[in-house]
Design a protein around this motif. Structure first.
Motif, PDB file in Angstrom:
ATOM      1  N   VAL A 161       9.192  54.186  34.918  1.00 43.31           N
ATOM      2  CA  VAL A 161       8.984  52.998  34.087  1.00 43.31           C
ATOM      3  C   VAL A 161       8.727  53.403  32.641  1.00 43.31           C
ATOM      4  CG1 VAL A 161       7.429  51.065  33.639  1.00 43.31           C
ATOM      5  CG2 VAL A 161       8.152  51.553  35.977  1.00 43.31           C
ATOM      6  N   SER A 162       7.865  54.385  32.435  1.00 42.92           N
ATOM      7  CA  SER A 162       7.544  54.831  31.085  1.00 42.92           C
ATOM      8  C   SER A 162       8.776  55.354  30.357  1.00 42.92           C
ATOM      9  CB  SER A 162       6.464  55.918  31.129  1.00 42.92           C
ATOM     10  OG  SER A 162       5.238  55.395  31.617  1.00 42.92           O
ATOM     11  N   ALA A 163       9.673  56.003  31.084  1.00 42.39           N
ATOM     12  CA  ALA A 163      10.905  56.513  30.477  1.00 42.39           C
ATOM     13  C   ALA A 163      11.785  55.365  29.994  1.00 42.39           C
ATOM     14  CB  ALA A 163      11.660  57.369  31.492  1.00 42.39           C
ATOM     15  N   LYS A 164      11.798  54.265  30.734  1.00 41.89           N
ATOM     16  CA  LYS A 164      12.636  53.116  30.359  1.00 41.89           C
ATOM     17  C   LYS A 164      12.136  52.428  29.100  1.00 41.89           C
ATOM     18  CE  LYS A 164      14.495  52.024  34.930  1.00 41.89           C
ATOM     19  NZ  LYS A 164      14.616  51.016  36.012  1.00 41.89           N
ATOM     20  N   VAL A 165      10.821  52.420  28.886  1.00 42.63           N
ATOM     21  CA  VAL A 165      10.279  51.705  27.724  1.00 42.63           C
ATOM     22  C   VAL A 165       9.963  52.643  26.562  1.00 42.63           C
ATOM     23  CG1 VAL A 165       9.326  49.907  29.213  1.00 42.63           C
ATOM     24  CG2 VAL A 165       7.884  51.848  28.576  1.00 42.63           C
ATOM     25  N   LYS A 166      10.253  53.929  26.730  1.00 41.59           N
ATOM     26  CA  LYS A 166      10.004  54.888  25.662  1.00 41.59           C
ATOM     27  C   LYS A 166      10.802  54.498  24.410  1.00 41.59           C
ATOM     28  CE  LYS A 166      10.062  59.839  24.621  1.00 41.59           C
ATOM     29  NZ  LYS A 166      10.403  61.193  25.133  1.00 41.59           N
ATOM     30  N   GLY A 167      10.145  54.491  23.278  1.00 42.27           N
ATOM     31  CA  GLY A 167      10.811  54.150  22.034  1.00 42.27           C
ATOM     32  C   GLY A 167      10.779  52.674  21.698  1.00 42.27           C
ATOM     33  N   GLU A 168      10.390  51.836  22.651  1.00 42.49           N
ATOM     34  CA  GLU A 168      10.279  50.403  22.399  1.00 42.49           C
ATOM     35  C   GLU A 168       9.037  50.124  21.558  1.00 42.49           C
ATOM     36  OE1 GLU A 168      12.373  48.074  23.290  1.00 42.49           O
ATOM     37  OE2 GLU A 168      13.659  49.151  24.729  1.00 42.49           O
ATOM     38  N   ASN A 177      -6.263  50.154  29.497  1.00 48.54           N
ATOM     39  CA  ASN A 177      -5.538  50.693  28.350  1.00 48.54           C
ATOM     40  C   ASN A 177      -4.563  51.791  28.746  1.00 48.54           C
ATOM     41  OD1 ASN A 177      -7.194  48.923  27.073  1.00 48.54           O
ATOM     42  ND2 ASN A 177      -8.281  50.429  25.836  1.00 48.54           N
ATOM     43  N   ASP A 178      -4.926  52.578  29.745  1.00 46.71           N
ATOM     44  CA  ASP A 178      -4.012  53.611  30.243  1.00 46.71           C
ATOM     45  C   ASP A 178      -2.785  52.956  30.863  1.00 46.71           C
ATOM     46  OD1 ASP A 178      -3.073  56.147  30.874  1.00 46.71           O
ATOM     47  OD2 ASP A 178      -4.254  56.316  32.710  1.00 46.71           O
ATOM     48  N   ILE A 179      -3.002  51.908  31.628  1.00 49.82           N
ATOM     49  CA  ILE A 179      -1.894  51.187  32.260  1.00 49.82           C
ATOM     50  C   ILE A 179      -1.010  50.529  31.209  1.00 49.82           C
ATOM     51  CG2 ILE A 179      -1.377  49.136  33.659  1.00 49.82           C
ATOM     52  CD1 ILE A 179      -3.712  50.000  35.484  1.00 49.82           C
ATOM     53  N   LEU A 180      -1.625  49.897  30.215  1.00 47.60           N
ATOM     54  CA  LEU A 180      -0.844  49.257  29.153  1.00 47.60           C
ATOM     55  C   LEU A 180       0.006  50.281  28.405  1.00 47.60           C
ATOM     56  CD1 LEU A 180      -3.434  46.771  27.570  1.00 47.60           C
ATOM     57  CD2 LEU A 180      -1.487  46.206  29.037  1.00 47.60           C
ATOM     58  N   ALA A 181      -0.568  51.428  28.092  1.00 54.01           N
ATOM     59  CA  ALA A 181       0.158  52.458  27.346  1.00 54.01           C
ATOM     60  C   ALA A 181       1.388  52.926  28.108  1.00 54.01           C
ATOM     61  CB  ALA A 181      -0.761  53.633  27.048  1.00 54.01           C
ATOM     62  N   LYS A 182       1.242  53.109  29.407  1.00 54.02           N
ATOM     63  CA  LYS A 182       2.372  53.590  30.212  1.00 54.02           C
ATOM     64  C   LYS A 182       3.428  52.504  30.408  1.00 54.02           C
ATOM     65  CE  LYS A 182      -0.007  57.358  32.582  1.00 54.02           C
ATOM     66  NZ  LYS A 182      -1.058  57.488  31.566  1.00 54.02           N
ATOM     67  N   ALA A 208       5.335  46.269  32.226  1.00 58.07           N
ATOM     68  CA  ALA A 208       6.493  46.771  31.478  1.00 58.07           C
ATOM     69  C   ALA A 208       7.651  45.786  31.524  1.00 58.07           C
ATOM     70  CB  ALA A 208       6.928  48.120  32.036  1.00 58.07           C
ATOM     71  N   ARG A 209       7.894  45.197  32.676  1.00 60.05           N
ATOM     72  CA  ARG A 209       8.980  44.221  32.808  1.00 60.05           C
ATOM     73  C   ARG A 209       8.693  42.953  32.011  1.00 60.05           C
ATOM     74  NH1 ARG A 209      12.665  45.388  36.950  1.00 60.05           N
ATOM     75  NH2 ARG A 209      12.076  47.250  38.138  1.00 60.05           N
ATOM     76  N   PRO A 227      11.689  43.272  28.988  1.00 59.90           N
ATOM     77  CA  PRO A 227      12.627  42.903  30.065  1.00 59.90           C
ATOM     78  C   PRO A 227      14.031  43.491  29.880  1.00 59.90           C
ATOM     79  CG  PRO A 227      12.205  41.032  28.603  1.00 59.90           C
ATOM     80  CD  PRO A 227      11.192  42.084  28.268  1.00 59.90           C
ATOM     81  N   ASP A 228      14.443  43.699  28.653  1.00 55.69           N
ATOM     82  CA  ASP A 228      15.797  44.224  28.410  1.00 55.69           C
ATOM     83  C   ASP A 228      15.931  45.691  28.813  1.00 55.69           C
ATOM     84  OD1 ASP A 228      16.502  41.763  27.424  1.00 55.69           O
ATOM     85  OD2 ASP A 228      16.216  42.317  25.320  1.00 55.69           O
ATOM     86  N   ALA A 229      14.810  46.361  29.056  1.00 53.85           N
ATOM     87  CA  ALA A 229      14.854  47.785  29.436  1.00 53.85           C
ATOM     88  C   ALA A 229      15.104  47.971  30.931  1.00 53.85           C
ATOM     89  CB  ALA A 229      13.555  48.466  29.045  1.00 53.85           C
TER      90      ALA A 229
END
Length: 344
Positions: A211-218, A247-252, A336-337, A341-343
């Motif tokens: 999941v973190s890889a998909k939103v990286k850079g967003e 906060n850890d969950i939000l960051a990831k 993350a979704r 959502p576009d990720a």
């Protein structure tokens, strides 16, 4: 019970797990407050927890899970297939992100216990249950001044005890997903199901990494996290998350806590003016114990139409996965979704 103590209880969880693929977890390192070591394979197993040493000659068979406002501990045991060891469980939210979890918790024996004013098991009742292992969210649950059986008293009747990660000092502000993994790993070793624990941890780590890889850079969305039921009829908002595992969950998940600086402790009390003046991109409502958290989220968005979250109807409701426990990966995925959502 103090606000800090209630918070620790709610977090600990520790909230968690009935199925293998839903475990939330940690980086695999033991916490600085609790560590487990075994002499080779099997027993005895020695646990150093909150400065006390507990030695297990065999896997516990009469487990009591104290309330503490958490479901992390009971859910972790269920995730590890240990529900049949529980003789009394006082933890429940009545809802979960994991299918079947709430039902499985409800089916556990509660022990027909009259809880004390702190909402937990009083000393005499605890000892009468004849436990061989007692789990508490924080050290508060073993404090004689609050009417609880102490760890020393439990030891005299043959019962080991355990305080969940970050519960020794009753300060969950430092809690991260890693603490969920520590709880899983410690229970795995104590009950000789380490392979199962490691399987759950690996599955969670893999899910979160994907999941973190998909939103990286967003762009990091600014998220408000709070309990459902906080009154909108006065000038303050209580129980707004500021620190801790949230906060850890939000960051990831590709987000950030918009009120992280509002408090040094886990939760903040905020004025309605401050809440109204803050740009909130997304809303996460914590539904533990609330009859209709979705309705509350919608009401909140209507109350603050100026928020980007209100304009885009960006919100989600979570119960156990965002707290300490083996299903943190579900919270990361859900948030993350919502944010990106576009990720997906």
């Amino acid at each position: 019970m103090s606000k800090n103590r209630s918070v620790a209880a709610v977090l600990a969880g520790a909230l968690c797990l009935v199925t293998a693929g839903c475990a939330g977890s940690s980086n695999g390192t033991a916490s600085d407050k609790a560590s487990v070591s075994a002499s080779g394979s099997g027993y005895p197993v020695t646990v150093t927890n909150c400065g006390q040493t507990e030695t297990f000659a065999k896997a516990p068979g009469r487990v009591v899970v104290m309330n503490g406002g958490s479901v992390a501990e009971v859910s972790t045991l269920l995730a590890l297939g240990l529900g049949d060891r529980i003789v009394a469980n006082e933890q429940t939210y009545g809802m979960s992100e994991v299918a079947g979890r709430a039902k499985a918790i409800k089916a556990l024996p509660a022990g027909d216990i009259e809880l004390n004013d702190a909402g937990d098991i009083p000393s005499e009742t605890m000892l009468s249950l004849r436990p061989d292992f007692v789990l508490s969210v924080t050290a508060y649950g073993f404090d004689a001044q609050n009417g609880f059986a102490t760890r020393r008293q439990l030891r005299t009747v043959g019962a080991n005890s355990y305080v969940s990660p970050q519960g020794c000092d009753d300060d969950p502000s430092r809690m991260t997903i890693s603490d969920s993994y520590t709880l899983l790993r410690d229970m795995g070793k104590i009950f000789d199901v380490s392979a199962r624990a490691e399987q759950l941890i690996a599955a969670s780590e893999k899910s979160i990494a994907a999941v973190s890889a998909k939103v990286k850079g967003e762009k990091k969305s600014k998220v408000m996290v709070l309990f459902a039921g906080t009154s909108m009829d006065n000038d303050t908002f209580e129980w707004v998350a500021a620190k801790g595992i949230f906060n850890d969950i939000l960051a990831k998940a590709g987000g950030t806590n918009v009120f992280e600086s509002a408090s040094r402790t886990v939760f903040a009390d905020l004025s309605k003016e401050k809440v109204a003046a803050t740009d909130v991109d997304a809303l996460v409502v914590l539904g533990a114990g609330s009859p209709d958290p979705t309705a509350y989220a919608k009401q909140l968005l209507k109350e603050f139409p100026q928020w980007p979250a209100a304009k885009n109807n960006t919100y989600t409701v979570l119960s156990d996965s965002i707290y300490l426990g083996p299903s943190n990966d579900l919270a990361v995925d859900r948030i993350a979704r919502m944010l990106h959502p576009d990720a997906f």
